[in-house]
Scaffold this active site. Structure first.
Site: not given
Length: 1162
Positions: A425, A689-690, A829
């Site tokens: 992550d 998620g960016d 996660d």
């Protein structure tokens, strides 16, 4: 009890939109039907009606065993292992006349091993039991029926009890919120233990209960009933009705307080117990983590099965030979001493086939010593001790949060040394997830003079040593104390200077908006007057702190308003303002400049947020509130869409003010850690998620990407796809998107193939967004995606959902067949961590959900370097050598037993005394191998860091390959042959007493056993790379214990010691031939291994042996020599700043010449 003054509302502005009156909708029509049959009699837990329901108590048990089930269940777990079951069967057979040894000598070692494993299970389960005792014995105030609340233990709670929970206490069960210290019955709940989120959630009781139940005495005459859904695992829904004074009131999740949540920022709440114990939602969600076994353990099982095959084959062949020999005894009279004419069935020539069958079972028992009985329990002990070392490693202790590393399972220690791919992550894992307000754009002007780590990296990429900008050449006073969440420096707006700016009115609105539009909770220190905040996210906290530091201090909140102090525009003095104003008219006045600044901030790796506002007149606001409350109070499935529809109408025609930019800093040591892992040959994927631009820039900042890399970008931002999206034909869009993704993957693969065909050293990076990933992970295309991704040096998946993270992890794990490690810090996660072979949780700021679902927890990403390169390599090397040695010593011992039986015409005659056979694996050879598994180091930690390519020995499984395993087994065979034949020939003509008695079985067996004990322990000494005093004690102690045992056992009466009675003191010890035979056998048995290792070390060294030579020859401090060896780990397709330097050297044309020169020197 004293009356408690009711607190006024002090929190969330969003609360203004939370309705208190609900209407019955479709969901409540199921009450009383299947799945909705629960009835709770509030304040009457002991009534006959309640007792007839027979609901579960509140006692919670997380242990694996109970006192009653421990013995049968634990025994079942032990004998599920095929080796233990095999020894149980042979132990049972030893009770028959077929046994070649006494039953006690067979069953006692098995009992010892099983008991050791059961003790370990009991110790682990006792830890869980102590945790259960602590939780169940917590106390909470419970209504006793007379308007008085008394403390009682959690375990005694019943469905229907009324409890009072104080601030910062955990809820003891699932409670129906009745009232709170706030006048309108709201409370604030932290659900970190449930979903890993640290933000506070607002709960609110019904008006009917909160208006009547203010204090303890009000509950004396309370009578109510709750009809609701049956226990289930859904944390986010609850359907029920409250029957109170002939009213039927709908209940939702808004009124349910879940067990293990914590009450925050609320003095107290009253609640009725709805679900208890294992019926609570948090316990319903408790699932056992997926069972994970290391590759080495699975391979060890195969070796065990292979050894079973060898044992049965040997027994079968021996039985055939024995049957033939027995059948010919009457004719040849070769074994006259067996008196075949008087023999029973075992040696009866007339019943030779049956004798062969019986011999088979006897041989299976006799050859059981090929299987190491103590292997499993020894490995378990070693892994537990290895975990202790990991947990207590001071180099993985994070002092700031007082968190050491924590190996939550010891089953996967060696797997840490075999990781091929890391899937990570980003937010909170590579970065701190501690946001700092660093820049902003207001009225088209950029403010903030700070430089981010990404900007520094970008400057380095463009050839500069630092970011140079005229705007930044300003002397700034940084002498003040560091403020958490605030790293903003700009003299134009700080210390009230914003009032002098040309667009001061816009700046004022901008800062007001930061101080007003949030869900932060203010807490004022009464002693100092300072205000601190708790917010739903780190971003919000940074905004509120920034507003405070710039002169707009939010300090209070009520149900209908927010209070903050701000600087007066004219005077610069603080004034009071209760409600905000909206005055701007030109909504797009600063749009172009703001967009430009936002793009710059995103390129710098910052998280941006656009700020705008809109003026709303009173009538419009009243109408909006009415519609919003109706949508909020809906209990239908489309509730969220109704809310979105209402808010969407309001959020139009906004007037732009500017944008904020907060930095989520990289954790300390992340670039260096990634660089070292890349040198070790480990592939690193980032699943975030960016958005794509931010992820790419973070990739450059942490050296996952470098300038020379060719980026293969797969997304759906093509004009064709955008045009189809505007048309809105879903099927057409899906088909076109799928074709576009496949085409882009094929083009990327062709690019890589073309590059490799030319012999160039180009590196590629794959960047793919979430939409494209959806199609890439489809069954028809995931093989193409995996082939493309594994051919790239770096992979970054942007905008990926939690499910996609888990699916990508599964694809890599199953598609490559290599070990994967997932690392993350948040609840999103969990799927990735559980899907990976090893899940590593970062104990950060996003709660404990990831840690609780992980196999190993660490506090910082940088500790992954030591965890893998040092502990991982050591554990892999130790466990591999340990298992190989186990089979070596057992084959050595077992083959001597087999050879002796063959020497005695397969008559099932054991070479050794019963207790010699039984105690070999338990006492005379087990401790040295345990010490090897715990303390040995093929290279030191310093050299693990200096030569990271050493890690590839585990990735390629070189130390536990079939070649090495068979090699150790062959070594055992050679050793056994040397021991048996040297002992046999040396003792053939020896006399052991004045009467001329020659060596019998007891003397031959005692001598041969002594040689076996000496040789296998000396072999351990040759195999160990790192001697400590522990190794010396256990190796020499095992040999000494053999002699001590021989003397003590030989002194016992012959009825017990049988043929070992005084065999050492009276026969072996006085004979010089015994000592000479032992000495010569030791030398000759170890010569083959010594010669082999000498040749290997000199001419065919493995990588760790090369490093050992460097240390031995004294080259460890020679920079040029060390760099030459290290360069073997720097490949053109790797990542990290070391690779960046190497690429620079290659471009200069000096790389190959230098490498060739150094290699020749080496």
């Amino acid at each position: 009890m004293a009356r408690c003054r009711r607190r006024r509302l002090h929190l969330s502005n969003i609360y203004a939109f939370k309705g208190r009156k609900s209407t019955f909708q479709e969901d409540h029509s199921h009450i009383g039907g299947p799945g909705f049959s629960r009835v709770v009699y509030c304040n009457e837990p002991n009534s006959p009606a309640a007792e007839r329901r027979n609901y579960a108590g509140n006692y919670v048990r997380s242990t694996k065993y109970t006192p009653a089930s421990f013995i049968p269940k634990s025994l079942f777990e032990q004998f599920r292992r095929v080796a233990n079951f095999y020894f149980l069967v042979t132990g049972m057979l030893s009770l028959t006349s077929l046994s070649p040894y006494s039953p006690v000598s067979a069953l006692l070692p098995l009992a010892f091993v099983i008991a050791a494993s059961m003790v370990k299970e009991a110790i682990e389960d006792w830890g869980r039991k102590r945790q259960d005792i602590e939780v169940n014995n917590r106390k909470v105030k419970v209504h006793d029926g007379n308007g008085i609340f008394r403390f009682d233990e959690w375990r005694n709670l019943k469905v229907g009890d009324i409890v009072r929970v104080e601030k910062d206490e955990f809820f003891p069960a699932d409670l129906l919120l009745l009232s709170s210290s706030y006048e309108d019955s709201i409370c604030y709940v932290e659900t970190m233990n449930l979903d890993g989120e640290t933000n506070l959630k607002v709960k609110q009781g019904l008006e009917a209960t909160s208006s009547a139940l203010h204090e303890d005495s009000d509950f004396k005459d309370l009578k109510a009933a709750v009809r609701c859904e049956d226990p289930n695992a859904d944390l986010y829904t609850f359907v029920g009705t409250l029957h109170l004074e002939e009213q039927r009131l709908p209940l939702s999740i808004q009124q349910l307080l879940l067990r293990d949540s914590k009450l925050r920022n609320t003095e107290y709440v009253y609640g009725a117990v709805v679900f208890t114990g294992h019926d609570t939602k948090v316990i319903q969600n408790s699932t056992d983590p997926p069972s994970k076994r290391s590759r080495i353990e699975r391979k060890m099982d195969k070796i065990i099965y292979m050894m079973f095959g060898v044992v049965f084959l040997m027994s079968f062949v021996g039985s055939i030979v024995f049957g033939i020999e027995t059948g010919e005894d009457m004719e040849r009279n070769g074994r006259w001493y067996l008196k075949p004419e008087d023999a029973e069935i075992f040696f009866d020539p007339e019943r030779a086939p049956m004798a062969a069958i019986y011999h088979f079972f006897t041989a299976v028992m006799l050859y059981s010593y090929f299987i190491p009985i103590s292997l499993y329990v020894s490995i378990e002990i070693v892994k537990v001790l290895q975990s202790v070392f990991i947990n207590n490693d001071i180099n993985m202790y994070y002092e700031e949060t007082d968190k050491p590393a924590h190996a939550r399972t010891s089953n996967l220690n060696e797997e840490l040394g075999m990781v091929d791919t890391i899937l990570s992550d980003k937010t909170g894992t590579l970065t701190c997830n501690s946001m700092e307000f660093i820049k902003c754009s207001i009225a088209g002007t950029a403010y903030g003079r700070g430089i981010t780590e990404v900007e520094r990296s970008m400057a380095m990429r463009s050839g500069g040593s630092a970011l140079v900008d005229d705007d930044l050449d300003v002397v700034v006073d940084r002498s003040g104390p560091k403020i958490k969440g605030f790293n903003f420096v700009d003299e134009r707006v700080m210390k009230g200077n914003w009032v002098k700016q040309r667009e001061a009115a816009v700046l004022q609105k901008f800062f007001r908006l930061l101080a007003v539009c949030h869900t932060a909770i203010p807490e004022t220190d009464e002693a100092t007057g300072t205000v601190s905040y708790e917010a739903e996210s780190p971003d919000e906290a940074a905004f509120v702190v920034a507003a405070r530091e710039l002169g707009f201090e939010f300090f209070s909140r009520t149900q209908n308003g927010i209070s903050f102090r701000e600087l007066d525009l004219a005077t610069g003095q603080k004034v009071e303002s209760v409600m905000f104003e909206r005055l701007a008219k030109n909504g797009r006045k600063f749009e172009e400049k703001t967009r430009e600044h936002v793009n710059e901030y995103a390129d710098a790796g910052l998280r941006t947020l656009i700020l705008a506002y809109r003026e709303v007149d009173e009538n419009e606001y009243i109408e909006f509130t009415k519609k919003f409350n109706e949508a909020k109070n809906s209990v239908t499935a489309d509730r969220e869409s109704l809310i979105d529809e209402v808010t969407d109408k309001m959020e139009r025609d906004l007037i732009l003010l500017g944008a904020t930019a907060v930095e989520d800093k990289l954790q300390n040591g992340v670039p260096e850690c990634i660089d070292k892992l890349a040198q070790a040959g480990i592939k690193i994927w980032v699943l975030t998620g960016d958005k794509m631009e931010t992820a790419i820039n973070i990739g450059f900042a942490c050296s996952l990407l470098r300038q020379e890399m060719k980026q293969i970008v797969i997304n759906l931002e093509t004009p064709h796809i955008k045009a189809l999206e505007k048309a809105g034909e879903k099927d057409v869009i899906e088909q076109a998107s799928r074709e576009s993704v496949v085409k882009q993957m094929e083009e990327g693969k062709a690019l890589i193939t073309g590059s490799s065909g030319t012999g160039s050293h180009e590196a590629f990076a794959l960047i793919i967004d979430g939409k494209s990933l959806t199609y890439a992970l489809e069954d028809d295309f995931k093989k193409k995606f995996l082939d493309l991704a594994t051919a790239c040096a770096s992979v970054i998946c942007c905008r990926s959902s939690p499910k996609q993270k888990a699916l990508v992890t599964r694809l890599v794990k199953t598609g490559t067949g290599k070990t994967t490690l997932g690392i993350g810090d948040g609840a999103n996660d969990v799927g990735m961590l559980q899907e990976a072979d090893i899940g590593v949780g970062i104990s950060g700021v996003e709660g404990m959900q990831a840690v609780m679902s992980s196999d190993i927890a660490i506090a910082q990403f940088r500790y992954l370097e030591r965890l893998l390169l040092v502990h991982g390599h050591w554990c892999y090397s130790r466990i591999s050598s340990m298992i190989c040695y186990f089979f070596y010593k057992n084959i050595t011992f077992g083959v001597t037993v087999f050879l002796y039986e063959a020497y005695t015409s397969f008559s099932a005659q054991p070479a050794y005394n019963d207790w010699f056979l039984s105690l070999f694996n338990v006492f005379f050879s087990s401790l040295p191998v345990i010490a090897l598994g715990v303390f040995d180091q093929d290279v030191s930690a310093r050299f693990c860091y200096k030569f990271p390519l050493l890690y590839q020995e585990g990735v390629q499984n070189l130390l536990f390959s079939w070649k090495r395993i068979i090699g150790w087994m062959f070594n055992g065979l050679i050793t056994a042959l040397a021991i048996f034949f040297f002992c046999k020939e040396s003792l053939k003509h020896q006399l052991y007493n004045p009467n001329g008695k020659t060596a019998g079985r007891e003397i031959f067996g005692g001598t041969m056993y002594t040689c076996v004990v000496w040789v296998v322990n000396l072999q351990m000494g040759l195999a160990i790379s790192y001697f400590t005093w522990v190794q010396h004690i256990v190796i020499w102690g095992s040999v000494a214990f053999w002699y001590i045992f021989l003397m003590i056992y030989g002194a016992i009466a012959p009825s017990f010691s049988t043929d070992a009675y005084k065999v050492f003191l009276e026969t072996l010890a006085p004979a010089p031939s015994y000592w000479l035979t032992t000495l010569f056998v030791m030398i000759f048995a170890l010569i083959p291994y010594f010669v082999f290792k000498s040749i290997q070390m000199r001419f065919f060294p493995g990588y760790h042996q090369m490093i050992q030579w460097i240390r031995y020859e004294g080259h460890s401090n020679d920079p040029e020599f060390v760099e030459m060896v290290r360069q073997r780990s720097i490949r053109p397709t790797t990542v990290g700043f070391t690779a960046r330097r190497a690429a620079s050297v290659r471009r200069s044309g000096r790389f190959h010449d230098q490498l060739k020169k150094n290699f020749i020197a080496f």
